[in-house]
Scaffold this motif. Structure first.
Motif, mmCIF file in Angstrom:
data_model
loop_
_atom_site.group_PDB
_atom_site.id
_atom_site.type_symbol
_atom_site.label_atom_id
_atom_site.label_comp_id
_atom_site.label_asym_id
_atom_site.label_seq_id
_atom_site.Cartn_x
_atom_site.Cartn_y
_atom_site.Cartn_z
ATOM 1 N N ASP A 436 1.143 -1.276 0.124
ATOM 2 C CA ASP A 436 -0.097 -0.018 0.277
ATOM 3 C C ASP A 436 0.826 1.358 -0.032
ATOM 4 N N CYS A 437 2.315 1.153 -0.903
ATOM 5 C CA CYS A 437 2.759 2.896 -0.804
ATOM 6 C C CYS A 437 2.175 3.251 -2.158
ATOM 7 N N VAL A 438 2.736 4.344 -1.893
ATOM 8 C CA VAL A 438 3.118 5.264 -3.224
ATOM 9 C C VAL A 438 4.314 5.932 -3.134
ATOM 10 N N VAL A 439 5.027 6.170 -4.296
ATOM 11 C CA VAL A 439 6.010 6.655 -4.742
ATOM 12 C C VAL A 439 5.638 7.556 -5.659
ATOM 13 N N GLN A 440 5.892 9.222 -5.470
ATOM 14 C CA GLN A 440 5.671 9.948 -7.216
ATOM 15 C C GLN A 440 6.607 11.039 -6.801
ATOM 16 N N HIS A 441 6.522 10.956 -8.202
ATOM 17 C CA HIS A 441 7.688 12.719 -8.604
ATOM 18 C C HIS A 441 9.357 12.464 -8.203
ATOM 19 N N LEU A 442 10.635 11.713 -8.244
ATOM 20 C CA LEU A 442 11.063 11.122 -7.362
ATOM 21 C C LEU A 442 11.861 10.773 -8.658
ATOM 22 N N ARG A 443 13.485 11.214 -8.924
ATOM 23 C CA ARG A 443 14.491 11.633 -9.493
ATOM 24 C C ARG A 443 15.454 9.677 -8.777
ATOM 25 N N VAL A 444 15.698 8.512 -9.620
ATOM 26 C CA VAL A 444 16.009 7.853 -9.115
ATOM 27 C C VAL A 444 17.964 7.708 -10.007
ATOM 28 N N HIS A 475 4.980 8.650 -12.000
ATOM 29 C CA HIS A 475 5.811 9.931 -12.994
ATOM 30 C C HIS A 475 6.926 9.968 -11.692
ATOM 31 N N CYS A 476 7.509 9.544 -11.691
ATOM 32 C CA CYS A 476 9.287 8.229 -11.432
ATOM 33 C C CYS A 476 9.730 8.984 -12.562
ATOM 34 N N THR A 477 11.299 9.422 -12.341
ATOM 35 C CA THR A 477 12.180 8.870 -13.586
ATOM 36 C C THR A 477 13.279 7.774 -12.782
ATOM 37 N N GLY A 478 13.448 6.402 -13.763
ATOM 38 C CA GLY A 478 13.998 5.833 -13.162
ATOM 39 C C GLY A 478 15.858 5.122 -14.302
ATOM 40 N N THR A 479 16.724 5.664 -14.066
ATOM 41 C CA THR A 479 17.788 5.941 -14.810
ATOM 42 C C THR A 479 19.081 5.679 -14.571
#
Length: 710
Positions: A436-444, A475-479
């Motif tokens: 039940d987690c939410v991760v939004q608008h982070l760049r990793v 809306h996350c960035t994963g690179t």
């Protein structure tokens, strides 16, 4: 944990805090001071311990020990542990030798991460644990960690068993290790160990009810910059009870004086602080001449926040404190304001299979990160209870070649709340072990972190852990991953990955398999996965790979510059609709494998490859589809996704802009290191206070998201 228990959540093993025993004389390495007669008051062992860590190939900390032969059964209560660092740890330890690189097994309470076992299987080998990739398969507990402050270590022949407990009576087996996993001589060192995870600062660990062995020596392990020590005394003891009369700005803290330790009277009081604060506040003391319960009112609290607190007893010579408990203040609101606006994207997180934070209401506490440091972020996410992690700072958070593990569920990490230019996490990834987690608008952006092949550095950017359920990555960035960028774990359910920029996995970096420029994988038997509005780009494979037993909906994604496109394994079912493939680097089909697929309106730009290879079974109807999801025409997919995918589309950083420009212009390529494209970013650190509303917390979070999306 029951989400309705908002006012009081016992966290005896998480976020442990300051616990000093003042006035105790130190033990020399060969001499122990006999305590004064104090009736049945418990003996308290206080250890001061510094050191970078008890981990990896060698240890730095402090040890209170003796030698034992044959079988043993040892128990202890970790009464408190100062949170110098969330990775500070304390507990029972068996060692083969006193050398820093000795094989060992430790039952550890960590200041920010609960209780779990760790072990070094051979002298000089890397340490693992029930929460690490290598040791997790041996764990007997979900997620490899548990609550509780009571530890037990048992040896029977060549078998070692580590247990944990919340009360010292009911024991849970955490791990069982045989000689195949770790082998000790008949005579070993056994005792208590601690480390601060900080070379320059010692932590204070307190133990009581230590039974089964009698230590007679204490020494530093390795050579910490700050010398450690041990002291033993009998002290007055006050335990912490559940608070009462909790409101938005006040509460009655309650405790019980259990022992006077021979004193005529004892002063009792409380220390308390917001969970992310550095400084403790103290109540005025009350003097008690007999045991019993007591309560002290506190005011001036902030609404909808978590507070740590513990009872303290002072007999005039010695002061003792219990391990921290936790309570949360209320909002003082009657609720209202609805759900708020939908995403600027055509794909709202609620359009997928996951129910977005069903636990969230107007009394859900907010935990504030006010500096861009690993310690601040780890402290916020490690709170054991429903929470919304918000940011009053922007900047780059360096994970220092480690992952951010969200062990406790019901966590919403709201990167949209940070001031411009937002938050970027480097040299580590995020693992969602909780549900039940939410991760939004982070760049990793993990990158190679300066590691070498063979070092075991194979991070993902964002991953939902095996067996987790109902998680959202939006809306996350994963690179710059070494393994994959953004994934769903094995045997997961109801996962939504929407509007993400998934690009530039490192191809030939530190992975033990060699070239591994892979973007995303949905693990075996991942059910009800919704992949909507994402961009997968500039990788060789897994765009995404849908492994055996998976059931997914893959809708309106852009796949750019790839060798293998969507890979469907056997015994899988998928609805693949409205996706765009462009710039393929091989002649094979775009959708490959042996799965069963309903395909509709998928488009190939700039190429002549087949859309679906013959080995894929094509279905005549959708095998699964979320009720709220509506696809857009594939002719709109590319422009839509380039405008909306990734963290903070209205506030993009240089690296995200560069990647999107390379996709638009068709001049991107696979990379082996982040150094080829400018290296790790250093974002500007800006601070701004948040003014969250008394009511309408969900609507406010969605408004904050919309503000950085359009």
């Amino acid at each position: 944990m029951n989400p309705d228990r908002r006012t009081f959540i016992r966290t005896a093993s998480a976020a442990a805090g300051l616990g000093l025993v003042a006035g105790c004389s130190e033990l020399s390495n060969d001499e122990e001071e006999e305590p004064d007669d104090a009736g049945d008051a418990p003996e308290v062992i206080t250890m001061e311990a510094a050191g970078a860590d008890i981990w990896n190939q060698a240890d730095l900390g402090h040890y209170y020990y003796t030698t034992v032969s044959g079988d043993f059964d040892v128990t202890v209560e970790v009464a408190s542990l100062e949170n110098v660092n969330p990775h500070a740890k304390a507990g029972i330890m068996i060692r083969e030798s006193l050398d820093a690189n000795s094989r060992n097994l430790m039952v550890r309470n960590r200041a920010g991460f609960g209780m779990s076992p760790q072990w070094r299987p051979r002298d000089g080998a890397a340490t693992t644990s029930t929460t690490s990739e290598d040791g997790a398969p041996l764990s007997r507990i979900d997620g490899g960690t548990m609550e509780g402050s009571w530890q037990r270590l048992q040896r029977s022949g060549d078998t070692l068993r580590a247990y944990g407990s919340e009360d010292g009576e009911e024991w849970t087996l955490m791990v069982e290790l045989t000689a195949n996993e770790i082998e000790f001589s008949d005579e070993v060192y056994l005792g208590l160990a601690a480390t601060s995870h900080d070379q320059a600062t010692a932590t204070t660990a307190k133990f009581r009810n230590f039974e089964g062995v009698e230590p007679d020596e204490n020494d530093d392990i390795g050579a910490p910059l700050v010398e450690g020590s041990v002291s033993v005394d009998q002290v007055a003891v006050a335990s912490t009870l559940e608070p009462a009369d909790i409101g938005p700005n006040s509460a009655t803290l309650k405790g019980e004086l259990e022992h006077l330790a021979g004193a005529d009277s004892v002063d009792v009081f409380f220390r308390y602080r917001e969970v992310t604060a550095d400084e403790w506040q103290e109540t005025e003391p009350s003097s008690l001449s007999e045991t019993g319960e007591f309560g002290i009112d506190v005011s001036g609290l902030d609404a909808r926040r978590y507070y740590q607190f513990h009872a303290v007893a002072d007999d005039g010579n010695n002061e003792s404190a219990t391990i921290n408990d936790l309570f949360s203040t209320t909002s003082g609101s009657s609720g209202g304001a609805g759900d708020g606006p939908e995403s600027a994207s055509a794909f709202d997180p609620s359009d997928g299979f996951a129910d977005v934070a069903p636990w969230l209401d107007d009394d859900t506490p907010i935990v504030v990160v006010d500096e861009p440091t690993r310690e601040a972020l780890e402290t916020a996410i490690s709170v054991d209870g429903p929470r919304v992690v918000v940011f009053e700072t922007s900047g780059t958070i360096d994970m220092e070649a480690s992952d951010l593990n969200v062990r406790n569920g019901k966590c919403w990490i709201a990167g949209q709340t940070a001031p411009s230019p937002g938050i970027t996490i480097i040299r580590g990834g995020i693992w969602l072990y909780g549900d039940d987690c939410v991760v939004q608008h982070l760049r990793v952006r993990p990158g190679d972190a300066g590691q070498e092949p063979g070092d075991g550095w194979e991070p993902d950017a964002i991953q939902t852990a095996d067996d987790s359920t109902n998680n959202v990555i939006d809306h996350c960035t994963g690179t710059w991953s070494v393994d994959e960028n953004i994934n769903a774990g094995y045997d997961t359910e109801n996962t939504t990955i929407s509007n993400c920029l998934v690009a530039e996995p490192l191809n030939d970096a530190t992975h033990h398999k060699g070239e591994h420029g892979y973007n995303s994988i949905m693990g075996n038997n991942a059910k009800n996965v919704a992949l909507m509005g994402n961009v997968w780009a500039l990788g060789t494979d897994r765009n995404p790979r849908l492994k055996t037993g998976t059931e997914t909906v893959v809708v309106n994604n852009l796949i750019h510059h790839f060798h293998d496109g969507m890979w469907t394994d056997p015994d899988t079912e998928h609805s693949i609709v409205g996706n765009v493939f462009e710039d393929p680097q091989t002649d094979q089909a775009n959708i490959i494998g042996d799965g069963s697929v309903y395909a509709e309106d998928n488009l190939l730009n700039d190429g002549s490859t087949e859309m679906i290879e013959d080995s894929v079974t094509q279905l005549s109807s959708r095998p699964l589809w979320p009720d709220a999801l509506e696809a857009i025409d594939s002719s709109e997919t590319k422009s839509h996704n380039l405008a909306n995918a990734g963290a903070r589309p209205a506030d993009r950083t240089d690296h995200d802009e560069r990647i999107l420009d390379r996709i638009r212009n068709g001049n991107g390529h696979v990379i082996d290191s982040q150094e080829e494209v400018g290296g790790y970013p250093s974002l500007e650190v800006n601070t701004a206070s948040l003014d969250e509303p008394e009511s309408g917390l969900r609507a406010w979070l969605r408004e904050q998201a919309l503000a950085v999306e359009q």
